[in-house]
Write a protein that holds these residues in place. Sequence first.
Motif, PDB file in Angstrom:
ATOM      1  N   ILE A  14      46.403  -1.098   6.134  1.00 23.72           N
ATOM      2  CA  ILE A  14      47.005  -0.861   4.832  1.00 23.72           C
ATOM      3  C   ILE A  14      46.977  -2.170   4.044  1.00 23.72           C
ATOM      4  N   THR A  15      47.197  -2.057   2.748  1.00 25.72           N
ATOM      5  CA  THR A  15      47.339  -3.261   1.954  1.00 25.72           C
ATOM      6  C   THR A  15      48.813  -3.639   1.955  1.00 25.72           C
ATOM      7  N   THR A  16      49.092  -4.839   2.412  1.00 23.12           N
ATOM      8  CA  THR A  16      50.466  -5.309   2.517  1.00 23.12           C
ATOM      9  C   THR A  16      50.730  -6.253   1.351  1.00 23.12           C
ATOM     10  N   GLU A  17      51.974  -6.192   0.847  1.00 20.41           N
ATOM     11  CA  GLU A  17      52.314  -7.107  -0.243  1.00 20.41           C
ATOM     12  C   GLU A  17      53.256  -8.190   0.272  1.00 20.41           C
ATOM     13  N   TYR A  18      53.054  -9.388  -0.214  1.00 21.70           N
ATOM     14  CA  TYR A  18      53.855 -10.537   0.216  1.00 21.70           C
ATOM     15  C   TYR A  18      54.406 -11.282  -1.001  1.00 21.70           C
ATOM     16  N   MET A  19      55.555 -11.943  -0.789  1.00 21.95           N
ATOM     17  CA  MET A  19      56.036 -12.940  -1.756  1.00 21.95           C
ATOM     18  C   MET A  19      56.357 -14.191  -0.958  1.00 21.95           C
ATOM     19  N   TYR A  20      56.014 -15.328  -1.504  1.00 19.43           N
ATOM     20  CA  TYR A  20      56.303 -16.581  -0.819  1.00 19.43           C
ATOM     21  C   TYR A  20      57.232 -17.433  -1.679  1.00 19.43           C
ATOM     22  N   ARG A  21      58.091 -18.153  -0.999  1.00 19.40           N
ATOM     23  CA  ARG A  21      59.085 -18.947  -1.707  1.00 19.40           C
ATOM     24  C   ARG A  21      59.246 -20.272  -0.957  1.00 19.40           C
ATOM     25  N   VAL A  22      59.214 -21.382  -1.681  1.00 19.99           N
ATOM     26  CA  VAL A  22      59.452 -22.696  -1.064  1.00 19.99           C
ATOM     27  C   VAL A  22      60.706 -23.281  -1.714  1.00 19.99           C
ATOM     28  N   PRO A  23      61.853 -23.194  -1.037  1.00 18.50           N
ATOM     29  CA  PRO A  23      63.093 -23.704  -1.614  1.00 18.50           C
ATOM     30  C   PRO A  23      63.390 -25.146  -1.223  1.00 18.50           C
ATOM     31  N   ALA A  24      62.679 -25.684  -0.253  1.00 17.22           N
ATOM     32  CA  ALA A  24      62.897 -27.058   0.218  1.00 17.22           C
ATOM     33  C   ALA A  24      61.560 -27.563   0.744  1.00 17.22           C
ATOM     34  N   PRO A  25      61.360 -28.880   0.762  1.00 14.08           N
ATOM     35  CA  PRO A  25      60.013 -29.384   1.077  1.00 14.08           C
ATOM     36  C   PRO A  25      59.460 -28.942   2.425  1.00 14.08           C
ATOM     37  N   THR A  26      60.307 -28.688   3.420  1.00  7.42           N
ATOM     38  CA  THR A  26      59.767 -28.295   4.725  1.00  7.42           C
ATOM     39  C   THR A  26      60.235 -26.908   5.151  1.00  7.42           C
ATOM     40  N   CYS A  27      60.621 -26.083   4.170  1.00  5.32           N
ATOM     41  CA  CYS A  27      61.047 -24.714   4.507  1.00  5.32           C
ATOM     42  C   CYS A  27      60.351 -23.721   3.603  1.00  5.32           C
ATOM     43  N   SER A  28      59.975 -22.595   4.174  1.00  5.13           N
ATOM     44  CA  SER A  28      59.390 -21.551   3.350  1.00  5.13           C
ATOM     45  C   SER A  28      59.884 -20.194   3.818  1.00  5.13           C
ATOM     46  N   ILE A  29      59.982 -19.280   2.859  1.00 10.77           N
ATOM     47  CA  ILE A  29      60.438 -17.922   3.152  1.00 10.77           C
ATOM     48  C   ILE A  29      59.366 -16.963   2.689  1.00 10.77           C
ATOM     49  N   LEU A  30      59.031 -16.044   3.573  1.00 12.10           N
ATOM     50  CA  LEU A  30      58.026 -15.029   3.264  1.00 12.10           C
ATOM     51  C   LEU A  30      58.725 -13.678   3.185  1.00 12.10           C
ATOM     52  N   TYR A  31      58.498 -12.959   2.100  1.00 13.59           N
ATOM     53  CA  TYR A  31      58.987 -11.595   1.971  1.00 13.59           C
ATOM     54  C   TYR A  31      57.781 -10.687   2.126  1.00 13.59           C
ATOM     55  N   LYS A  32      57.928  -9.690   2.977  1.00 11.72           N
ATOM     56  CA  LYS A  32      56.780  -8.845   3.297  1.00 11.72           C
ATOM     57  C   LYS A  32      57.202  -7.390   3.211  1.00 11.72           C
ATOM     58  N   THR A  33      56.319  -6.517   2.697  1.00 16.47           N
ATOM     59  CA  THR A  33      56.694  -5.106   2.589  1.00 16.47           C
ATOM     60  C   THR A  33      57.094  -4.584   3.957  1.00 16.47           C
ATOM     61  N   CYS A  34      58.085  -3.718   3.937  1.00 15.05           N
ATOM     62  CA  CYS A  34      58.746  -3.294   5.154  1.00 15.05           C
ATOM     63  C   CYS A  34      58.482  -1.801   5.347  1.00 15.05           C
ATOM     64  N   PRO A  35      57.538  -1.437   6.233  1.00 15.76           N
ATOM     65  CA  PRO A  35      57.129  -0.028   6.328  1.00 15.76           C
ATOM     66  C   PRO A  35      58.292   0.968   6.524  1.00 15.76           C
ATOM     67  N   PRO A  36      59.293   0.696   7.399  1.00 13.50           N
ATOM     68  CA  PRO A  36      60.350   1.696   7.557  1.00 13.50           C
ATOM     69  C   PRO A  36      61.241   1.835   6.332  1.00 13.50           C
ATOM     70  N   ARG A  37      61.310   0.832   5.469  1.00 17.13           N
ATOM     71  CA  ARG A  37      62.197   0.899   4.309  1.00 17.13           C
ATOM     72  C   ARG A  37      61.483   0.469   3.039  1.00 17.13           C
ATOM     73  N   PRO A  38      60.727   1.395   2.453  1.00 18.27           N
ATOM     74  CA  PRO A  38      60.054   1.032   1.203  1.00 18.27           C
ATOM     75  C   PRO A  38      61.104   0.583   0.188  1.00 18.27           C
ATOM     76  N   GLY A  39      60.819  -0.433  -0.558  1.00 13.65           N
ATOM     77  CA  GLY A  39      61.801  -0.927  -1.522  1.00 13.65           C
ATOM     78  C   GLY A  39      62.539  -2.144  -0.998  1.00 13.65           C
ATOM     79  N   GLU A  40      62.561  -2.323   0.308  1.00 17.68           N
ATOM     80  CA  GLU A  40      63.167  -3.540   0.877  1.00 17.68           C
ATOM     81  C   GLU A  40      62.054  -4.474   1.351  1.00 17.68           C
ATOM     82  N   TRP A  41      62.405  -5.713   1.559  1.00 15.89           N
ATOM     83  CA  TRP A  41      61.445  -6.691   2.056  1.00 15.89           C
ATOM     84  C   TRP A  41      61.920  -7.236   3.402  1.00 15.89           C
TER      85      TRP A  41
END
Lengths: 281, 193, 219
Positions: free
Chosen positions: A161-188
């Motif tokens: 499937i095509t998966t959607e991602y969002m990436y966020r860098v809130p601090a120089p050595t930390c990153s957060i990835l949000y990824k589509t969540c198959p069991p709960r569409p609309g949540e990450w």
Amino acid sequence: MTRNAMIDEWYPVGLAGQLDTHGRQTALMGEPIGVRLGADGNAKVTGSNGRALPVCIRYGHVWSSLGDPQKALFAIPEADQPGRRLVDVGVVRVRCSPLRAVENFLDIAHFPFVHTDILGAEPHTEVPNYKVEIREDEDEVWATQVKFYQPQAAKSAEGGITTEYMYRVPAPTCSILYKTCPPRPGEWDVITLFVQPLAEDLCDVWPWMALFDDETSMADLIHFQQTIFLQDRSILENQIPRLLPLDPGMEIPTRADLTSVAYRRWLKRHGYIYGAQLVAQ
Amino acid sequence: MPAQTPAGPIALWRSRSGRAAAFADRCPHRGMRLSHGFVRGETLSCIYHGWSYAQAGNCLRIPAHPGLTPPETIGVATQPVEDSGGIIWISVGEPTARPPRFDGLAPLRSMMVEAGIAALEAAAGTKADGGLLDCAQNAQALRLLLSPQGKARTLMHVLVDEGTGPAKRIAASRAAETLRRKAEDILRSEVAQ
Amino acid sequence: MKLYDYVLSPSCYKARLMAALTGVKLDIRPVDFHPGAEHRGPELMALNPAGSIPILEDGDLILTESSAMLVYLAAKAAPQWLGNDTALQAARVQQWLSFSHRLTGSLGAARLHEMLLRPGDIATLQWQGMAALRELEAGLVEQHIRGQRFLASDRPTIADVACFPYVALAPDGGVSLDPYPSIRLWSRAIRSLEGFIEMPGIHRLHELKPEPVLDAGEA
């Protein structure tokens, strides 16, 4: 030399759930530190001369700083949503710059070659255009509408499937990835990479996750994330130079690398250069 | 495969049609060592993002952008390679002469020695001549082609007479192991003094 | 057959790889070895008082040594992997099976130290690992001279499966594989085998497949 702008940041230094009174001897930016459970039941972090360092407990980890953090640790509002399973993936040491570890985490174009048949597979190698911005209010790097073909989205899933991602860098050595969540569409689903800089070319990496998944066993979830990260580790230990080059002439980005370009620009702007190489050598 | 030259580390590879090439061992995209890459047909691809390069070093393909023809400016530095009698020679800069030929000799194996040429000469009890060390070890004549890898390491290519049978080739391989051990012991005892 | 498994453990991978190469279906039970130390918990200690994984369970048979698992899987599903056609071959298989424990004690321990922060004298472990790699390289050179591509014969055997994982993952422990051309060829020969599976740290041999092309109309 100017004051190290990264000194006042929070860094992960241990798993909160594994604290004991013996403590853990580790390091932060070249300085030996100790992390232990104090007699009062609170986490204590001490620097090389025995001085007490700032402590906070968040997202399954103990966080500390060699300097004087000017603000609280970044927020991950999703982490407090009920129904999520919080996964301590544990530590993995990597002989590379902490900044290289974060940059690799922000990259999707390597999925078909490094995470073959898990996160990507040939011939589905194209990285469609996505949006990247430095959000001035939060002072964070964000990449959104990142879409990529994933050959096996879930254990039960047939085909890709095509998966959607969002990436966020809130601090120089930390990153957060949000990824589509198959069991709960609309949540990450939330997958993070918290990096503890031991030295400019050595780091302890603490992946952590907050997922909507009631099916998979905890050990399975941990194994999955460790698999992905260990596939990256053999890349990270073989990049030359070990430090992240901020000199634009040193490496060649393409459109697929816009998150990395923004991340490097943001690091440079703030003087977040511990683990970076400014001039080609 | 990875190798060292005085001009730095290289990725040495052979294409499907059998042509050898030597690239600087670093993908210009994200610095990954190209010697970890993979060969398909006449191209070498980086293991990280699959960027592939022709034998001349120019980038042919960037998988993240399948429709894009990579600009000519993207490429890796190459070094001239010559395959002579089963030995691969690399030249730093344009070669002024052909590599030496060792008629009647065949390469057996290559070994890394954690010692310089001086320690190997001391272990062999003889001096190298033009990079070639002739000596006897375990009652076995050995011909060694030496390639310094910095000051403290030597890449040692073991040569045997053409047509040497398996038993003698195995003996030569074992004799070379003995010589390496001796050379490294000499180095250790020097360090200890 | 049930395998108590940790995805990053080269010894567990030996059993998974052998099963894949011989077409045996394993029931995998993931164990939280790191960070949870589940292998030291009561459930697994009851199966294996030594507190190690892998553990292979089949009826009332419990195996805790990876070499024994290789023998069991091969004997049941594909006896040619046992490599006992001749006295010479059988002896070579045993030689390398025993040798494989030295790889675990050197390269394996170096890897646990460098990757998962386990205690150890890293310089000594790396030096012992290099010594073991040199022995393996010399053994493979001799096999090549004899016209054989694998450790005990021209066919792969359980000896190859026993030695391959810790060798292939040596760089994880800071031990370079660059100086060993014969190990490189042998490793490629194993990775090219029908049914071969990877583990994290061992990349896919992408050259085995031609450059794939996207069919028109496929996204």
